[in-house]
Design a protein around this motif. Structure first.
Motif, PDB file in Angstrom:
ATOM      1  N   UNK A 356       8.627   3.077  10.052  1.00 54.55           N
ATOM      2  CA  UNK A 356       7.951   1.561   9.578  1.00 54.55           C
ATOM      3  C   UNK A 356       8.618   0.754   8.602  1.00 54.55           C
ATOM      4  N   UNK A 357       9.290  -0.085   8.736  1.00 53.14           N
ATOM      5  CA  UNK A 357      10.200  -0.935   7.610  1.00 53.14           C
ATOM      6  C   UNK A 357       9.416  -1.220   6.552  1.00 53.14           C
ATOM      7  N   UNK A 358       8.036  -1.671   6.653  1.00 55.19           N
ATOM      8  CA  UNK A 358       7.383  -1.916   5.577  1.00 55.19           C
ATOM      9  C   UNK A 358       7.244  -0.747   4.555  1.00 55.19           C
ATOM     10  N   UNK A 360       9.721   1.932   4.690  1.00 54.11           N
ATOM     11  CA  UNK A 360      11.052   2.388   4.415  1.00 54.11           C
ATOM     12  C   UNK A 360      11.790   1.524   3.314  1.00 54.11           C
TER      13      UNK A 360
END
Lengths: 365, 675
Positions: A356-358, A360
């Motif tokens: 999940x880039x939100x 990371x």
């Protein structure tokens, strides 16, 4: 006014030096007016061509028609006045040119202006994974203390994962570590349940004194939830030397805790049990959130369990052929995700593996 | 393990406040997870490590408290009124231990005249505080004595035992047992059972049978109190997936000396309720459990850094019940976990308190090696992050069907007990996981992504299992984030962005690779994929996910993925860096604009020029590749830039002209037309 420069010397009818000076004065005035009247750069270029054009410019004509044709006695005077006029023309044009350039530069500056309040652009560096960031930090603390980095396979034999670590078949500790086994290999091949097998491999490969840290993935038969994962990371440490004592173990790990959690961190060691160390201990660190006052993270105790450790069990020395009477040592191991969760305040273990880039991107530096 | 403070005080006169006692126990190895007041009592929740089954009882914990706090411990005894003058109603069963290796001791007491009813309030109240439900007096007393002594016991209805016999034996093929939990269990010949003359009546040390259970009509009770071999109980409990209070203790090791005592304590309580003991305790002990005499050399205490003298150590061990005998210590019956000197040292250390050993940083005569591979990996991670890729992590497991799409010919490693069907094998490719990560973010409105994962792949190589490090890249969306002046500048991430990253990864290592188009990999777009080869070994494959796969995976956008085998790269090591003197003389540049047929690739152009072996040609790069608009169908326009330079002198104009002419001729021979 007729253009006198088209006239020949004879047509000029110069009778006296005053006549001649008047003639050049009028030309100088005309030049100044011409330059002043040039409102833009193109007009200035036209004026310049008219006066300084190489073949048919006014100054060229003066040179060709007046100066060349003037009788010998007039030549010095005409030459002088001609040179003065030419110098005046050059400087007037240069001044005008500079004036235009300045205006143009100013215009460019205005034209080039951007909205500096718009957001900046960058290819931002990708964030390091929080678990690996912590893993690197832990590794580095021990590397600075002289520990070398060692690795071992994730698919292990039961010998390295259990037997050599003093966990024989039917040992109750095997109940605790729900193991994932490979199909078709009995209980011989498994996914290592801890990084401790690397201890054995390192000791087999090397004679003491030695210090190693072994980071890596480990596996347990746990269904994934907020605090469990079938795969996670551990880092294991091992030191074997002459006369290492419980005090050396405590000193090393206490130093580690202060390096990782800050100089104010305090530790406590309480007896515990691991088959591969004896005496064994759990190390607690003063709660990094409440600093010992008691909060939810530390269950009001002020302490947070960080790692298991102990003096290496003599059975391990036997397994690797070390002389237990000559050497002593200690080992420790910890779950990296657990430390990362505490360190960064992460609520759910599963976030680490979601990509999940939100999540990371919050660890960008 | 829940412990009642009042119950504990029956055995040891401890008056510490609960918090202080919890702290002392924790620091002695019995970690108190917490404590709370309940019904006028205090209940501690202790975490007992697997090596200390002796502490799974109130008396066991009391023994620890007494040793740690230097307090006297009340003895645990039982007095059962002597058997009455009248003869027993029926003779006690004959007990036969057929498997002494599995059952070292078997004690039993036959109790007559039992009235099954509610247990007295003091018994049920204590059990209640520990969260145990009251059943009846017989069952509750066995529970009570379990909590008190740690010894599991079982009560049979003696009138329902057939043939007047108790046999401790292994199950026979085909035998079954209807257990007290209502489940009929198929027994295995390695299951130890308690049987009567005809059939199994209990799984030894684990659970009793329904058909011989106590009920309200029961009058005669046979109390069993035995010592079973931990490994045998563990195996059977595991096979039947049964963890009971009894199996939990037996598989960690019970105290053989407590077996008769526990039977007697139950008998004594039952006689107080009007029952009577029909005869003496039956005690078969065919294989005495002998605890060792462990020598303790003073040198063994060196682990404690000279902080504890031998005399103090002996004193601590004495308090823990170890009898000293000429430099050695007799391990008490309840401490099956102690057999070596180091076990004694641990006892000394934990009772003395770990705080006694001041921390110090030990010196070290060796040196740390971080290792070339670890350094390479760190550098690689830094490089990828520098190119905007976020570091991600996924599980090493995968679904077989998904891995087959990306590694159809790799023999995979199946797990015997996977967590789920989606995790049935060890992954043979990191790409399915990478696609899941990209998808996760796309589903959360994150169209622009660059991710990487450094993990491993696993496969079978004949009989052997292999694992090797692998790098996965995944990207989609725009090439660069942020706003732009016009739409044309919002370029999408494309094949060449991916290739650039792959090239820069490979360039970090001392390995020379050849890139070739990858047209026949079903996972990749045949026109937008390539592979890097080091000789015969493919080290990387990368490109756009095949549109068919993208459709099955429900990707609505072009997705780019790469898989790079790190093993050959790490083995080759990092590319050595060394300095070359830059030329002091000016370089000359020439641009060439050509039209080429689509069949001519950049590699054709590059190789054609390479073959000229132009000494002074420093570089040749494409500046612009253009199709469409005025360019005829089937052709493209290529703007090339060549750079010429010599290290020893300035190039003459006519030299450059000559080189340029050669280049033009070579390009024309490829079918190029100069524009």
């Amino acid at each position: 006014m007729p253009d006198r420069t088209t006239q020949s010397w004879a047509e000029l009818n110069v009778a006296s030096p005053d006549d001649l000076a008047g003639l050049f004065q009028a030309l100088a005035a005309e030049l100044a007016a011409d330059v002043a009247a040039a409102g833009e750069e193109a007009a200035l270029r036209a004026v310049r061509d008219r006066w300084l054009g190489r073949k048919s410019g006014r100054l060229a004509r003066i040179r060709d028609q007046w100066l060349a044709a003037a009788p010998r006695e007039w030549k010095p005077a005409v030459g002088q006045l001609y040179n003065a006029l030419a110098r005046q023309a050059e400087s007037e044009f240069a001044r005008a040119q500079a004036r235009f350039a300045a205006v143009q530069a100013q215009a460019m500056i205005v034209e080039d202006a951007v909205d500096t309040t718009l957001p900046g652009r960058a290819q931002p560096a990708g964030p390091a994974h929080p678990v690996l960031r912590i893993l690197d930090r832990i590794t580095d603390v021990f590397v600075r203390l002289g520990y070398s980095v060692a690795t071992g396979p994730e698919i292990e034999t039961a010998y390295y994962n259990f037997e050599a670590l003093n966990i024989p078949a039917d040992h109750p500790a095997r109940d605790d570590q729900d193991t994932i086994y490979l199909a078709g290999a009995g209980e011989e091949l498994l996914l290592r349940t801890h990084t401790s097998p690397v201890q054995i491999r390192a000791m087999q490969a090397q004679e003491p004194p030695l210090r190693i840290v072994a980071p890596g993935r480990v596996y347990r038969h746990d269904a994934p939830d907020a605090s469990h994962s079938p795969m996670f990371h551990q880092i294991e440490g091992l030191a074997v030397d002459r006369d290492l004592t419980l005090g050396d173990l405590k000193g090393t790990l206490d130093h580690f805790a202060r390096e990782l959690f800050g100089a104010a961190a305090t530790t406590r060691f309480r007896p515990s049990y691991f088959p591969f160390t004896e005496p064994s201990a759990e190390m607690d660190v003063s709660c990094i959130l409440c600093h010992g006052a008691g909060c939810r993270a530390c269950k009001q105790t002020g302490w947070i369990e960080i790692l298991g450790c102990g003096m290496i069990h003599p059975a391990l020395y036997r397994a690797v052929g070390y002389d237990a009477a000559r050497w002593s040592g200690f080992a420790f191991g910890m779950g990296v995700e657990r430390v990362a969760m505490l360190y960064y305040g992460v609520d759910d273990l599963q976030r680490f593996y979601s990509g999940d880039l939100r999540f990371l991107e919050q660890f960008a530096t | 393990m829940l412990v009642s403070y009042q119950w504990l005080r029956e055995f040891v006169a401890c008056d510490l406040p609960p918090a202080a006692l919890a702290e002392r126990l924790t620091m002695a190895g019995l970690a108190a997870a917490g404590w709370e007041a309940r019904d006028g009592d205090i209940v501690f929740d202790l975490e007992i490590t697997t090596n200390r089954p002796d502490c799974l009882s109130h008396y066991g914990v009391a023994r620890e408290v007494a040793a740690v706090l230097k307090l006297p411990l009340a003895p645990l005894a039982a007095s059962v009124p002597a058997f009455a003058e009248s003869a027993p109603l029926a003779p006690p069963p004959r007990i036969v231990i057929e498997a002494p290796q599995a059952c070292a001791r078997y004690c039993a007491r036959l109790i007559e005249n039992v009235a099954v009813a509610a247990a007295p309030v003091p018994v049920t109240a204590r059990l209640g505080i520990l969260g145990q439900r009251a059943i009846n007096n017989v069952a509750d007393l066995t529970n009570y004595v379990l909590q008190e002594t740690g010894q599991p016991t079982h009560a049979f209805d003696a009138d329902r035992l057939r043939g007047g016999e108790i046999r401790v034996r292994f199950a026979r093929p085909g035998e079954t047992l209807l257990a007290l939990d209502g489940v009929v269990r198929q027994l295995d010949p390695s299951d130890l059972v308690i049987a009567d003359a005809e059939r199994p009546v209990a799984l030894a040390g684990i659970i009793g049978g329904e058909e011989t259970a106590i009920n309200e009509r029961t009058r005669r009770v046979l109390i069993e109190s035995a010592w079973f071999e931990p490994a045998v109980v563990r195996r059977t409990a595991k096979r039947h997936a049964l963890i009971t209070e009894a199996s939990y203790r037996f598989q960690r090791g019970a105290d053989p000396a407590t077996a008769p005592l526990a039977a007697d304590r139950i008998a004594a309580r039952l006689t107080q309720m009007g029952a009577r003991a029909a005869g003496p305790l039956l005690d078969l002990y065919p294989r005495p459990i002998v605890r060792p005499l462990v020598p303790l050399e003073p040198n063994a205490l060196r682990l404690l850094g000279g902080r504890v003298e031998w005399e103090e150590a002996a004193e601590i061990l004495h308090r823990l019940g170890f009898a000293a005998a000429a430099g050695a210590f007799q391990v008490p019956s309840w401490r099956g976990d102690v057999s070596h000197a180091v076990d004694l040292v641990e006892e000394v250390a934990r009772v003395a308190g770990y705080d006694r050993f001041p921390p110090r940083l030990p010196a070290f005569a060796g040196a740390a090696r971080i290792g070339a591979e670890v350094e390479s990996e760190r550098e690689l991670r830094l490089k990828l992050r520098g190119q905007g890729y976020a570091e991600a992590m996924s599980l090493s497991f995968a679904a077989r069907a998904e891995c087959r799409l990306f590694a159809p010919h790799t023999p995979d490693i199946e797990l015997r007990n996977p967590i789920s069907e989606e995790a049935a094998i060890m992954r043979t490719s990191p790409l399915p996981a990478m696609l899941h990560l990209l998808q996760y973010n796309l589903n959360r409105d994150r169209p622009d992504q660059r991710l990487y994962e450094l993990g491993k792949v696993y496969w079978r190589q004949g009989e052997a299992v292999e694992e090797a490090p692998v790098l996965a890249l995944g990207a989609c969306g725009r090439a660069y984030p942020g706003w732009t002046a016009n739409a044309a500048e919002r370029r999408a991430y494309d094949f060449f962005d991916l290739k650039g990253t792959v090239e820069s990864v490979l360039a970090g290592f001392a390995i020379s690779v050849a890139m070739r188009p990858l047209r026949d990999d079903p996972a990749f777009h045949p026109g937008r994929a390539a592979a890097a080869w080091a000789g015969e070994r493919r080290v990387a494959r990368f490109g756009q996910l095949h549109p068919d796969l993208a459709a099955t995976w429900k990707f609505k956008t072009a997705v780019y993925i790469a898989e790079i085998a790190l093993d050959p790269l790490l083995r080759a090591g990092r590319r050595p860096l060394h300095f070359t003197q830059p030329s002091r003389f000016p370089a000359g540049e020439r641009d060439f604009s050509f039209l080429f047929p689509d069949t001519v690739s950049w590699d054709d152009v590059r190789l054609a020029i390479d073959r000229l072996r132009l000494e002074v040609l420093q570089s040749l790069v494409p500046v612009e590749v253009f199709r469409g608009a005025s360019i005829p169908e089937g052709r493209y326009s290529l703007l090339l830039r060549a750079r010429f330079q010599r290290a020893d002198r300035t190039l003459h104009e006519d030299e450059i002209q000559d080189q340029a002419r050669q280049i033009i001729l070579a390009l024309e021979s490829l079918g190029g037309i100069q524009r």
